[in-house]
Write an enzyme that holds these catalytic residues in place. Structure first.
Site, PDB file in Angstrom:
ATOM      1  N   GLY A 199       0.836  -1.198   0.000  1.00 24.08           N
ATOM      2  CA  GLY A 199       0.000   0.000   0.000  1.00 24.08           C
ATOM      3  C   GLY A 199       0.869   1.244   0.000  1.00 24.08           C
ATOM      4  O   GLY A 199       1.424   1.618   1.026  1.00 24.08           O
ATOM      5  N   LEU A 217       0.046   6.450   4.784  1.00 22.92           N
ATOM      6  CA  LEU A 217       0.882   5.881   5.849  1.00 22.92           C
ATOM      7  C   LEU A 217       1.982   4.977   5.291  1.00 22.92           C
ATOM      8  O   LEU A 217       3.096   4.963   5.808  1.00 22.92           O
ATOM      9  CB  LEU A 217       0.027   5.085   6.844  1.00 22.92           C
ATOM     10  CG  LEU A 217      -0.703   5.874   7.923  1.00 22.92           C
ATOM     11  CD1 LEU A 217      -1.081   4.969   9.079  1.00 22.92           C
ATOM     12  CD2 LEU A 217       0.090   7.049   8.446  1.00 22.92           C
ATOM     13  N   LYS A 219      -9.768   4.117  20.823  1.00 21.06           N
ATOM     14  CA  LYS A 219      -9.737   5.000  19.647  1.00 21.06           C
ATOM     15  C   LYS A 219     -11.017   4.823  18.827  1.00 21.06           C
ATOM     16  O   LYS A 219     -11.593   5.787  18.323  1.00 21.06           O
ATOM     17  CB  LYS A 219      -8.492   4.670  18.802  1.00 21.06           C
ATOM     18  CG  LYS A 219      -8.203   5.710  17.750  1.00 21.06           C
ATOM     19  CD  LYS A 219      -6.900   5.478  17.034  1.00 21.06           C
ATOM     20  CE  LYS A 219      -6.700   6.528  15.953  1.00 21.06           C
ATOM     21  NZ  LYS A 219      -5.839   6.058  14.873  1.00 21.06           N
ATOM     22  N   ASN A 240     -13.794   7.656  17.990  1.00 21.50           N
ATOM     23  CA  ASN A 240     -14.186   7.868  16.602  1.00 21.50           C
ATOM     24  C   ASN A 240     -15.710   7.770  16.455  1.00 21.50           C
ATOM     25  O   ASN A 240     -16.333   8.618  15.819  1.00 21.50           O
ATOM     26  CB  ASN A 240     -13.473   6.824  15.727  1.00 21.50           C
ATOM     27  CG  ASN A 240     -13.707   7.047  14.256  1.00 21.50           C
ATOM     28  OD1 ASN A 240     -14.847   7.024  13.813  1.00 21.50           O
ATOM     29  ND2 ASN A 240     -12.639   7.264  13.502  1.00 21.50           N
ATOM     30  N   ASN A 296     -15.159  19.385  14.107  1.00 22.35           N
ATOM     31  CA  ASN A 296     -15.285  18.703  15.405  1.00 22.35           C
ATOM     32  C   ASN A 296     -15.878  19.644  16.451  1.00 22.35           C
ATOM     33  O   ASN A 296     -16.724  19.241  17.249  1.00 22.35           O
ATOM     34  CB  ASN A 296     -13.923  18.185  15.875  1.00 22.35           C
ATOM     35  CG  ASN A 296     -13.431  17.037  15.004  1.00 22.35           C
ATOM     36  OD1 ASN A 296     -14.142  16.588  14.105  1.00 22.35           O
ATOM     37  ND2 ASN A 296     -12.229  16.570  15.267  1.00 22.35           N
ATOM     38  N   GLU A 333     -14.404   4.092   6.326  1.00 20.19           N
ATOM     39  CA  GLU A 333     -14.099   2.822   6.988  1.00 20.19           C
ATOM     40  C   GLU A 333     -15.187   2.482   8.021  1.00 20.19           C
ATOM     41  O   GLU A 333     -14.922   1.819   9.016  1.00 20.19           O
ATOM     42  CB  GLU A 333     -12.705   2.889   7.637  1.00 20.19           C
ATOM     43  CG  GLU A 333     -11.591   3.042   6.600  1.00 20.19           C
ATOM     44  CD  GLU A 333     -10.181   3.036   7.192  1.00 20.19           C
ATOM     45  OE1 GLU A 333      -9.372   2.172   6.817  1.00 20.19           O
ATOM     46  OE2 GLU A 333      -9.892   3.927   8.021  1.00 20.19           O
TER      47      GLU A 333
HETATM   48  P1  NAP Z   1      -4.467   5.476   1.556  1.00 14.19           P
HETATM   49  O1  NAP Z   1      -3.694   6.732   1.442  1.00 14.19           O
HETATM   50  O2  NAP Z   1      -5.771   5.350   0.831  1.00 14.19           O
HETATM   51  O3  NAP Z   1      -3.504   4.285   1.095  1.00 14.19           O
HETATM   52  C1  NAP Z   1      -3.934   2.963   0.944  1.00 14.19           C
HETATM   53  C2  NAP Z   1      -3.069   2.340  -0.129  1.00 14.19           C
HETATM   54  O4  NAP Z   1      -3.366   0.942  -0.215  1.00 14.19           O
HETATM   55  C3  NAP Z   1      -3.310   2.931  -1.532  1.00 14.19           C
HETATM   56  O5  NAP Z   1      -2.076   3.321  -2.058  1.00 14.19           O
HETATM   57  C4  NAP Z   1      -3.896   1.753  -2.298  1.00 14.19           C
HETATM   58  O6  NAP Z   1      -3.491   1.719  -3.647  1.00 14.19           O
HETATM   59  C5  NAP Z   1      -3.258   0.591  -1.572  1.00 14.19           C
HETATM   60  N1  NAP Z   1      -3.906  -0.688  -1.850  1.00 14.19           N
HETATM   61  C6  NAP Z   1      -5.192  -1.047  -1.611  1.00 14.19           C
HETATM   62  N2  NAP Z   1      -5.403  -2.302  -2.029  1.00 14.19           N
HETATM   63  C7  NAP Z   1      -4.214  -2.750  -2.536  1.00 14.19           C
HETATM   64  C8  NAP Z   1      -3.786  -3.965  -3.135  1.00 14.19           C
HETATM   65  N3  NAP Z   1      -4.615  -4.991  -3.296  1.00 14.19           N
HETATM   66  N4  NAP Z   1      -2.494  -4.053  -3.534  1.00 14.19           N
HETATM   67  C9  NAP Z   1      -1.646  -3.027  -3.400  1.00 14.19           C
HETATM   68  N5  NAP Z   1      -1.977  -1.841  -2.841  1.00 14.19           N
HETATM   69  C10 NAP Z   1      -3.271  -1.718  -2.427  1.00 14.19           C
HETATM   70  O7  NAP Z   1      -4.760   5.118   3.085  1.00 14.19           O
HETATM   71  P2  NAP Z   1      -4.047   5.680   4.412  1.00 14.19           P
HETATM   72  O8  NAP Z   1      -4.573   7.025   4.702  1.00 14.19           O
HETATM   73  O9  NAP Z   1      -2.573   5.472   4.330  1.00 14.19           O
HETATM   74  O10 NAP Z   1      -4.682   4.699   5.499  1.00 14.19           O
HETATM   75  C11 NAP Z   1      -4.243   3.366   5.695  1.00 14.19           C
HETATM   76  C12 NAP Z   1      -4.806   2.922   7.063  1.00 14.19           C
HETATM   77  O11 NAP Z   1      -4.157   3.701   8.085  1.00 14.19           O
HETATM   78  C13 NAP Z   1      -6.314   3.200   7.223  1.00 14.19           C
HETATM   79  O12 NAP Z   1      -6.929   2.180   7.963  1.00 14.19           O
HETATM   80  C14 NAP Z   1      -6.350   4.511   7.988  1.00 14.19           C
HETATM   81  O13 NAP Z   1      -7.534   4.675   8.765  1.00 14.19           O
HETATM   82  C15 NAP Z   1      -5.137   4.350   8.894  1.00 14.19           C
HETATM   83  N6  NAP Z   1      -4.581   5.633   9.359  1.00 14.19           N
HETATM   84  C16 NAP Z   1      -4.289   6.628   8.475  1.00 14.19           C
HETATM   85  C17 NAP Z   1      -3.742   7.817   8.937  1.00 14.19           C
HETATM   86  C18 NAP Z   1      -3.395   8.942   7.989  1.00 14.19           C
HETATM   87  O14 NAP Z   1      -3.028  10.030   8.462  1.00 14.19           O
HETATM   88  N7  NAP Z   1      -3.466   8.783   6.688  1.00 14.19           N
HETATM   89  C19 NAP Z   1      -3.504   7.987  10.307  1.00 14.19           C
HETATM   90  C20 NAP Z   1      -3.807   6.948  11.191  1.00 14.19           C
HETATM   91  C21 NAP Z   1      -4.347   5.770  10.700  1.00 14.19           C
HETATM   92  P3  NAP Z   1      -4.055   2.735  -4.764  1.00 14.19           P
HETATM   93  O15 NAP Z   1      -3.282   3.981  -4.551  1.00 14.19           O
HETATM   94  O16 NAP Z   1      -3.690   2.036  -6.014  1.00 14.19           O
HETATM   95  O17 NAP Z   1      -5.528   2.872  -4.506  1.00 14.19           O
END
Ligand code: NAP
Length: 305
Positions: free
Chosen positions: A9, A13, A184, A188, A202, A264
């Protein structure tokens, strides 16, 4: 020679972790969906991390899911709704003592992943770091925070926490990671859906104190019933504190809906309602909140799961 960090991914993150590990000289490999994504990544020349306005590109090597080299350590950085299917595609590549670090928010996806790969050790994480994508393969480090990691079935910390230290990723090993994830999740559930339904930041929830308080008491009851009394302690006070401290912010769920992105919900409010039903616990306001949110998502043309 250190064990390679495979990152599944390349989103917010995943990039935040991959770039910091690579910057510390640790071996990192990015796993992308398919050849088209791999070609796009190679054309970009690497992952870019933007910190305090400064962009830096890291040419982290990448491969597709279809590669067949064994994986010993896998950071799963997909959204909760993608994690199980993505890991299933890699299950055959996992080495006998493989370790997975699951970064997903909420609960439910971690157990689904663990059931897919019973041979592997699954470490759950809960992070307060914040990052967002401002372009393909480009991520802005928006909020410094902390990541707690833990394994409720095996309390001994893994040796590779040293890698996180070297990479400057603030972290701590937690023997009560499930309590942290439940707490958490409860915060949420008490805040995010209401910000969507009332279309507010918020801080706007200060006008809806009764509704927030009712949800907090139902959530506390749920936490006590599912063996998480510590996560229930002073929940309402903390929710009120978070609402004040983040008054100017839009919640992550609000931002997802505003940007027409899938939420989510199933792993947050949906999980809470599902566990309550399993315990035959009647939580009318929480259930009503779920129904209202699902209806709202449908009217916006978004998935309600
Ligand atoms: P994101 O930016 O949407 O990244 C998810 C990544 O996973 C995307 O690049 C997506 O690819 C990839 N992906 C999905 N299915 C895949 C597959 N089958 N094979 C390869 N890659 C795949 O999400 P995020 O914000 O990083 O969040 C990830 C998790 O961390 C979530 O549960 C979120 O709630 C949690 N989180 C995030 C943050 C934050 O600040 N972002 C903070 C705390 C917790 P594509 O680009 O091709 O769609």
């Amino acid at each position: 020679m250190s064990t390679t960090w495979h990152i599944l991914g390349a989103g917010s993150l995943g990039t935040l972790w991959a770039t910091r590990l690579a910057r510390a000289g640790l071996p990192v490999r990015l796993i992308v969906r398919d050849t088209a994504r791999l070609q796009a990544y190679q054309a970009a020349g690497g992952l870019t991390l933007v910190e305090q306005g400064q962009a830096q590109c890291y040419p982290v090597p990448a491969e597709t899911l279809a590669n067949d080299a064994p994986i010993e350590r896998l950071l799963v950085a997909c959204k909760a709704y993608d994690a199980e299917a993505a890991v299933a595609q890699l299950a055959h590549r996992l080495a006998p003592a493989a370790e997975l670090i699951l970064l997903q928010n909420g609960l439910g996806s971690q157990d689904a992943v663990a059931a897919r790969v019973p041979q592997a050790r699954c470490i759950f994480a809960s992070s307060t770091e914040g990052a967002f994508r401002d372009g393909d393969w480009r991520v802005v480090f928006a909020g410094h925070g902390y990541t707690w990691l833990g394994d409720s079935s095996h309390p001994v910390a893994p040796i590779w926490l040293d890698d996180l230290e070297a990479a400057g990723i603030p972290h701590a090993w937690s023997v009560d990671i499930l309590t942290r994830l439940w707490r958490k999740l409860a915060l949420n559930c008490a805040i995010n859906p209401l910000t969507v339904l009332h279309d507010c930041r918020n801080g706007g929830l200060q006008q809806h104190q009764c509704e927030v308080a009712t949800l907090c008491s139902e959530l506390a009851l749920l936490l006590e019933h599912c063996g998480q009394p510590a996560a229930a302690q002073d929940l309402q006070q903390e929710v009120e504190r978070v609402i004040l401290a983040t008054a100017a912010n839009y919640s992550s769920m609000y931002q997802d809906v505003a940007n027409q992105r899938r939420t989510e919900i199933s792993y947050l409010l949906g999980h809470a309602c599902e566990v309550a039903a399993r315990h035959q616990l009647v939580l009318p306001h929480l259930n009503q909140l779920q129904q209202r949110l699902m209806a709202h998502l449908r009217t916006r043309g978004l998935p309600s799961d």
